[in-house]
Design an enzyme around this catalytic site. Structure first.
Site, PDB file in Angstrom:
ATOM      1  N   LYS A  41       1.171  -6.908  -2.161  1.00  0.00           N
ATOM      2  CA  LYS A  41       1.378  -6.467  -0.783  1.00  0.00           C
ATOM      3  C   LYS A  41       1.359  -7.597   0.238  1.00  0.00           C
ATOM      4  O   LYS A  41       1.793  -7.408   1.369  1.00  0.00           O
ATOM      5  CB  LYS A  41       0.349  -5.401  -0.427  1.00  0.00           C
ATOM      6  CG  LYS A  41       0.572  -4.100  -1.163  1.00  0.00           C
ATOM      7  CD  LYS A  41       1.870  -3.452  -0.730  1.00  0.00           C
ATOM      8  CE  LYS A  41       2.116  -2.140  -1.429  1.00  0.00           C
ATOM      9  NZ  LYS A  41       3.328  -1.486  -0.955  1.00  0.00           N
TER      10      LYS A  41
HETATM   11  N1  PMP Z   1       0.602  -1.786  -7.370  1.00  0.00           N
HETATM   12  C1  PMP Z   1      -0.345  -1.917  -6.458  1.00  0.00           C
HETATM   13  C2  PMP Z   1      -1.625  -2.531  -6.850  1.00  0.00           C
HETATM   14  C3  PMP Z   1      -0.122  -1.472  -5.149  1.00  0.00           C
HETATM   15  O1  PMP Z   1      -1.077  -1.615  -4.212  1.00  0.00           O
HETATM   16  C4  PMP Z   1       1.107  -0.863  -4.845  1.00  0.00           C
HETATM   17  C5  PMP Z   1       1.387  -0.326  -3.489  1.00  0.00           C
HETATM   18  N2  PMP Z   1       0.450   0.558  -2.981  1.00  0.00           N
HETATM   19  C6  PMP Z   1       2.060  -0.725  -5.853  1.00  0.00           C
HETATM   20  C7  PMP Z   1       1.788  -1.221  -7.102  1.00  0.00           C
HETATM   21  C8  PMP Z   1       3.372  -0.054  -5.610  1.00  0.00           C
HETATM   22  O2  PMP Z   1       4.271  -0.865  -4.948  1.00  0.00           O
HETATM   23  P1  PMP Z   1       5.323  -0.275  -3.928  1.00  0.00           P
HETATM   24  O3  PMP Z   1       4.539   0.247  -2.738  1.00  0.00           O
HETATM   25  O4  PMP Z   1       6.168  -1.434  -3.555  1.00  0.00           O
HETATM   26  O5  PMP Z   1       6.066   0.835  -4.581  1.00  0.00           O
END
Ligand code: PMP
Length: 327
Positions: A41
Site C-alpha cells: 500500500k
Molecule cells: N494484501 C494486503 C496485505 C493488503 O493490505 C491489500 C489491500 N487491502 C491487498 C492485499 C489487496 O490489494 P488491492 O487493494 O490492491 O486489491
C-alpha cells in the site's frame, strides 16, 4: 541521495523454488513487504498523493481522509509525515488493539475516527461511506478513495506491472492475486496484457466477499466475515476492472492460512494472510498446468502484500488459527 519515499517500489521478485518443484510450475512472488511500511500500500499512498498534488487537488497543510484498517493507513501516514499533510483514518470499532496502538502512535497529524461496525455498508455514516460523507462536509479535506479512485490501479499499471514485466523478461503465463480494492489485480493485469500476448489474469476472492459475484454479474451475496485480512469487500469497487481479468476464484480462510504455514515451512518466508491467499491461488494454477519436465513448466507470478510480522497476535496464535481454520 535516497529519500524515504524513493524506497517505495522496485521490490524483489523471487522464485519460490521448493513450491515450484513440489507443484510442477515456476511460481514467482513479488515481495511487497520490502516497501518502507512493509506493505504494497505504500505504492498507492505515494503515487496517488503525488498525482493529486500535480493536479492541484491538494497541497501540504491540507487534510487527507481514508478508511483503512492498516496497510493503507500506515502508507498514508508515512507520506503525510514526509510531505506535511494531516491524516484522518476511518476505522471500525472492531479494529484489533494491536493495529489501533500502532496507528495512534503516529501522533500529531494522524488521527483516528472510529465508526460503528454494525452500520449497514450502504449507509452514509458506515465504515465504507464515512470518509466520503466527511469530505463532502468539510473544506480542504481530500478523500483518497482507494476503492473507487482509478489512480489506484494506475499506480500498479505504472509501477508494479512494469516491474514484473522487466523482472521476468515478459515470461509470464499467469498472474494471480487476491482482491482488496482491485487496484493491484486490475493495474498489473492491464500492464501485462498490453505487453504479453496470451497472459491470463486471475483474481482470488474470499468466501463471504462480493467481488466474485460482481465480476460474473451475479446477484451479490450478503457479505460474511472471514479471516483473510486485507482482501474481500462488502461492496463492489470501481477498481476491480473486469476488462483486465479473466477469472475470479473463491478461497476459504483455512486455505489461505494453511498456505501461510506451507510457505513458512517450505521456503522460510513469513508472509501475511493475503500473501497466503495469493500463493494458494498460484498453487491451484500450478496443479492445473503441472508439467512433468522442468523445461515444460509454465510461469506463474503473484504478489506478497505484506509480512506475517504484522499478524503475530493472530496468525501465530494457536487458538486464533484453530478458530479461523474451523470450517
Ligand atoms: N494484501 C494486503 C496485505 C493488503 O493490505 C491489500 C489491500 N487491502 C491487498 C492485499 C489487496 O490489494 P488491492 O487493494 O490492491 O486489491
Amino acid at each position: 541521495m535516497t529519500t524515504l519515499l524513493d524506497t517505495v517500489g522496485k521490490t524483489p521478485l523471487v522464485k519460490l523454488e521448493k513450491l515450484s518443484d513440489k507443484y510442477g510450475a515456476n511460481i514467482y512472488a513479488k515481495l511487497e513487504y520490502f516497501n518502507p511500511t512493509s506493505s504494497v500500500k505504500d505504492r498507492i499512498a505515494k503515487y496517488m498523493i503525488e498525482k493529486a498534488e500535480k493536479e492541484g487537488l491538494i497541497q501540504p497543510g491540507d487534510t487527507i481522509i481514508e478508511n483503512s484498517s492498516g496497510n493503507t493507513a500506515t502508507g498514508l501516514a508515512l507520506v503525510a509525515k514526509q510531505k506535511g499533510y494531516n491524516l484522518l483514518i476511518v476505522v471500525r470499532d472492531t479494529l484489533s488493539p494491536d493495529k489501533k496502538r500502532v496507528l495512534e502512535a503516529f501522533g500529531d497529524n494522524v488521527k483516528l475516527i472510529e465508526v460503528d461496525s454494525t452500520i449497514d455498508p450502504s449507509h452514509p455514516e458506515s465504515y465504507n461511506n464515512f470518509a466520503q460523507t466527511y469530505a463532502n462536509r468539510h473544506k480542504d479535506v481530500w478523500f483518497l478513495n482507494q476503492h473507487d479512485n482509478l489512480d489506484n490501479p494506475e499506480t500498479h499499471y505504472m509501477t508494479t506491472g512494469q516491474e514484473i514485466y522487466e523482472q521476468t523478461g515478459g515470461n509470464v503465463d499467469i498472474f494471480i492475486a487476491a482482491v482488496g480494492t482491485g487496484g493491484t489485480l486490475s493495474g498489473i493485469g492491464r500492464a501485462l496484457r498490453e505487453k504479453i500476448p496470451g497472459v491470463k489474469i486471475y483474481g482470488v476472492d474470499p468466501k463471504g466477499s462480493v467481488f466474485r459475484a460482481a465480476f460474473y454479474n451475479q446477484e451479490l451475496p450478503k457479505p460474511q466475515s472471514h479471516f483473510i485480512e486485507g482482501i474481500g469487500n462488502a461492496l463492489p469497487t470501481k477498481n476491480l476492472v473486469a476488462q483486465y481479468i479473466d477469472e475470479v476464484i473463491e478461497i476459504k480462510s483455512k486455505q489461505a492460512i494453511d498456505t501461510v504455514y506451507e510457505v513458512l515451512h517450505e521456503e522460510g518466508i513469513i508472509i501475511g494472510p493475503s500473501g497466503g491467499a495469493n500463493v494458494w491461488g498460484a498453487i491451484q494454477m500450478a496443479k492445473k498446468h503441472k508439467a512433468d519436465k522442468e523445461e515444460d513448466r509454465i510461469n506463474i507470478v503473484t504478489t506478497i502484500g505484506d509480512t506475517g510480522y504484522k499478524y503475530t497476535g493472530t496468525l501465530f496464535d494457536k487458538k486464533w488459527v484453530e478458530k479461523a481454520t474451523a470450517e
